[in-house]
Design a protein around this motif. Structure first.
Motif, PDB file in Angstrom:
ATOM      1  N   ASN A 285       0.834  -1.211   0.000  1.00 60.48           N
ATOM      2  CA  ASN A 285       0.000   0.000   0.000  1.00 60.48           C
ATOM      3  C   ASN A 285       0.865   1.256   0.000  1.00 60.48           C
ATOM      4  OD1 ASN A 285      -2.308  -1.444  -0.067  1.00 60.48           O
ATOM      5  ND2 ASN A 285      -2.709  -1.346   2.137  1.00 60.48           N
ATOM      6  N   TYR A 286       2.008   1.189   0.721  1.00 55.19           N
ATOM      7  CA  TYR A 286       2.903   2.349   0.712  1.00 55.19           C
ATOM      8  C   TYR A 286       3.444   2.576  -0.709  1.00 55.19           C
ATOM      9  CZ  TYR A 286       6.783   5.460   1.278  1.00 55.19           C
ATOM     10  OH  TYR A 286       7.623   6.533   1.112  1.00 55.19           O
ATOM     11  N   LEU A 287       3.873   1.492  -1.347  1.00 55.76           N
ATOM     12  CA  LEU A 287       4.437   1.627  -2.703  1.00 55.76           C
ATOM     13  C   LEU A 287       3.387   2.172  -3.676  1.00 55.76           C
ATOM     14  CD1 LEU A 287       6.578  -1.645  -2.925  1.00 55.76           C
ATOM     15  CD2 LEU A 287       7.403   0.695  -2.650  1.00 55.76           C
ATOM     16  N   ALA A 288       2.119   1.821  -3.407  1.00 51.03           N
ATOM     17  CA  ALA A 288       1.037   2.290  -4.289  1.00 51.03           C
ATOM     18  C   ALA A 288       0.808   3.798  -4.160  1.00 51.03           C
ATOM     19  CB  ALA A 288      -0.247   1.525  -4.008  1.00 51.03           C
ATOM     20  N   THR A 289       1.468   4.447  -3.170  1.00 51.33           N
ATOM     21  CA  THR A 289       1.399   5.918  -3.136  1.00 51.33           C
ATOM     22  C   THR A 289       2.417   6.513  -4.119  1.00 51.33           C
ATOM     23  OG1 THR A 289       3.034   6.109  -1.356  1.00 51.33           O
ATOM     24  CG2 THR A 289       0.713   5.956  -0.685  1.00 51.33           C
ATOM     25  N   LEU A 290       3.354   5.674  -4.560  1.00 53.28           N
ATOM     26  CA  LEU A 290       4.393   6.154  -5.493  1.00 53.28           C
ATOM     27  C   LEU A 290       4.095   5.770  -6.944  1.00 53.28           C
ATOM     28  CD1 LEU A 290       7.536   5.102  -3.385  1.00 53.28           C
ATOM     29  CD2 LEU A 290       6.518   7.369  -3.530  1.00 53.28           C
ATOM     30  N   TRP A 291       3.442   4.614  -7.155  1.00 49.00           N
ATOM     31  CA  TRP A 291       3.157   4.110  -8.503  1.00 49.00           C
ATOM     32  C   TRP A 291       1.703   3.665  -8.592  1.00 49.00           C
ATOM     33  CZ3 TRP A 291       7.635   2.184  -6.020  1.00 49.00           C
ATOM     34  CH2 TRP A 291       8.846   2.637  -6.563  1.00 49.00           C
ATOM     35  N   PRO A 292       1.201   3.473  -9.823  1.00 48.30           N
ATOM     36  CA  PRO A 292      -0.143   2.903  -9.953  1.00 48.30           C
ATOM     37  C   PRO A 292      -0.201   1.546  -9.220  1.00 48.30           C
ATOM     38  CG  PRO A 292       0.695   3.634 -12.088  1.00 48.30           C
ATOM     39  CD  PRO A 292       1.822   3.784 -11.113  1.00 48.30           C
TER      40      PRO A 292
END
Ligand SMILES: Cc1cc2nc3c(=O)[nH]c(=O)nc-3n(C[C@H](O)[C@H](O)[C@H](O)COP(=O)(O)OP(=O)(O)OC[C@H]3O[C@@H](n4cnc5c(N)ncnc54)[C@H](O)[C@@H]3O)c2cc1C
Length: 406
Positions: A285-292
């Motif tokens: 979920n954290y990574l999804a703040t950076l990429w789709p």
């Protein structure tokens, strides 16, 4: 009986219309020949229908060629501001999209009409649609057999472009003619083209088709400087596309790998470690703040960057070593394409008539001073972003100014 002209230009595309209009307006008797039914098809479809007609930041560094200095003279004699001046003189509204790329506000048809009008001003004669069956040297000029009759010209300009997009009439005419007259040809290849991968390998990435993200792409050929572009990347069913891939494709040679930094401008390992303390958020979920989100879910699984299940763990529980591993993998995704999507999908051809055989000020052949090659047929290939049209205008003008009358 052959009809006589000072100049015959074969190919009524960007470069051909420019050269013909400049020569015509200088008082030369010019004929423009094209086999297509519709005028300027590549201009029409360019820039998504809005024609990215130049780039204000054009320098010789934005071009690929065996002889990187060749384009210098023509580019400095006819600059982006010169073409922009012409565009404005026709009242064509334009805007800068980004990175110096100038587009028409409305349709690219206005650029075609501008060029047609410039040719009219120069009393250029048209033969279109008209196929050229043969070209023979005749005295100091050339005899052309065409399906609309014989033509004799003192000077012949080849402006038939490259082989990209045969479905809109692109051919290898320029390369065949160059060889006929003994000029060398640098091996042509599709450029500004999507890259493809082995079907089995790519299967895992197919669900990402349509996902786009900004990345830094690099390609390092053996013994050559590293080339890097910061542009968007687009996943497709067969591989990768988008502006970044098109740019790098022009430099890529079969067998070489490309490296993609999916987190440009970030030190991802460091950021993840800094964010981890007490963080109950799942890593995914954290990574999804950076990429789709789709990219995060699918890429982590497909690229086997980190052990299974880590994306579902709370960030605080993920070992630093794994976060570092993930950061490394996302900064250095190294892939070896199996090929390109070919001329049917390419925007341009790289390679072409060897510039060593041409005069850089006039575009005339050194061995045959009355034979000229301009535009994409020459081994000068621009980056994506309006550079190829700037080369077409500049080489067309250089030739148009050099052609001789009586
Ligand atoms: C989809 C697409 C989008 C593009 N978008 C841009 C953009 O936005 N900006 C940019 O700078 N560049 C763009 N390009 C590249 C640009 O269109 C070309 O580099 C440029 O048109 C080359 O100009 P040219 O005059 O050399 O050739 P062309 O414009 O291709 O003209 C060649 C002409 O020769 C004719 N011809 C070919 N073979 C023969 C033959 N055997 N006999 C008679 N006539 C023949 C063709 O019909 C054509 O009219 C794009 C290319 C494509 C394919």
């Amino acid at each position: 009986m052959a009809v006589d002209f000072d100049v015959a230009v074969i190919g009524a595309g960007a470069a051909g219309m420019m050269a013909a209009s400049v020569a015509g307006q200088r008082g030369l008797k010019v004929v423009l020949i094209d086999h297509a039914k519709k005028l300027g098809e590549k201009i029409r479809i360019s820039g998504g229908g809005r024609c990215n007609f130049t780039n204000t930041g054009t320098t010789p560094q934005n071009f690929l060629s065996q002889n990187p200095n060749f384009c210098r003279s023509a580019l400095s004699a006819y600059k982006p501001a010169d073409f922009l001046g012409l565009v404005e003189s026709y009242g064509i509204a334009w805007h800068e999209k980004h990175k110096g790329q100038l587009f028409c506000d409305d349709s690219s048809d206005s650029i075609i009409q501008l060029l047609r009008q410039e040719c009219l001003k120069g009393n250029v004669a048209w033969r279109m649609p008209c196929a050229v069956q043969s070209v023979q040297a005749s005295g100091s000029g050339y005899a052309l057999a065409t399906d609309t009759g014989a033509i004799h010209c003192k000077q012949l300009v080849i402006a038939t472009g490259g082989m990209a997009l045969p479905q809109v009439g692109a051919t290898d005419f320029a390369l065949r003619l160059a060889r006929q007259f003994g000029l060398k040809v640098i091996e042509p290849r599709p450029a500004l083209v999507p890259l493809t991968f082995d079907g089995g390998f790519w299967q895992d990435f197919v669900p990402l088709s349509g996902v786009s993200t900004e990345v830094e792409l690099s390609n390092q050929a053996k013994g050559k400087a590293k080339i890097t572009f910061l542009e968007d990347l687009l996943f497709t069913h067969r591989g990768l596309s988008g502006p970044g891939i098109l740019q790098i494709s022009s430099y890529w040679q079969p067998g070489e790998s490309i490296t993609i930094n999916l987190a440009p401008g970030l030190d991802l390992s460091q950021t993840l470690i800094e964010q981890k303390s007490g963080n109950r958020q799942q890593l995914g979920n954290y990574l999804a703040t950076l990429w789709p989100k789709r990219l995060v879910e699918q890429w982590i699984g497909a690229a086997q960057a980190i052990p299974t299940g880590v994306a579902e763990q709370r960030m605080a529980d993920v070992p630093d070593k794994v976060l570092r591993q993930l950061g490394q993998a996302l900064h250095h995704w190294t892939l070896t394409p199996t090929g390109t999507a070919g001329y049917k999908k390419a925007e341009v051809m790289r390679g072409g008539v060897d510039t060593k055989d041409l005069n850089q000020k006039t575009m005339a052949s050194r061995a045959h001073p009355n034979l000229y090659f301009i535009g994409e047929s020459v081994d000068v290939t621009g980056w994506l972003g309006g550079y190829n049209f700037q080369w077409a205008w500049a080489s067309g003008v250089a030739c148009g100014r050099a052609l001789q009358g009586e």
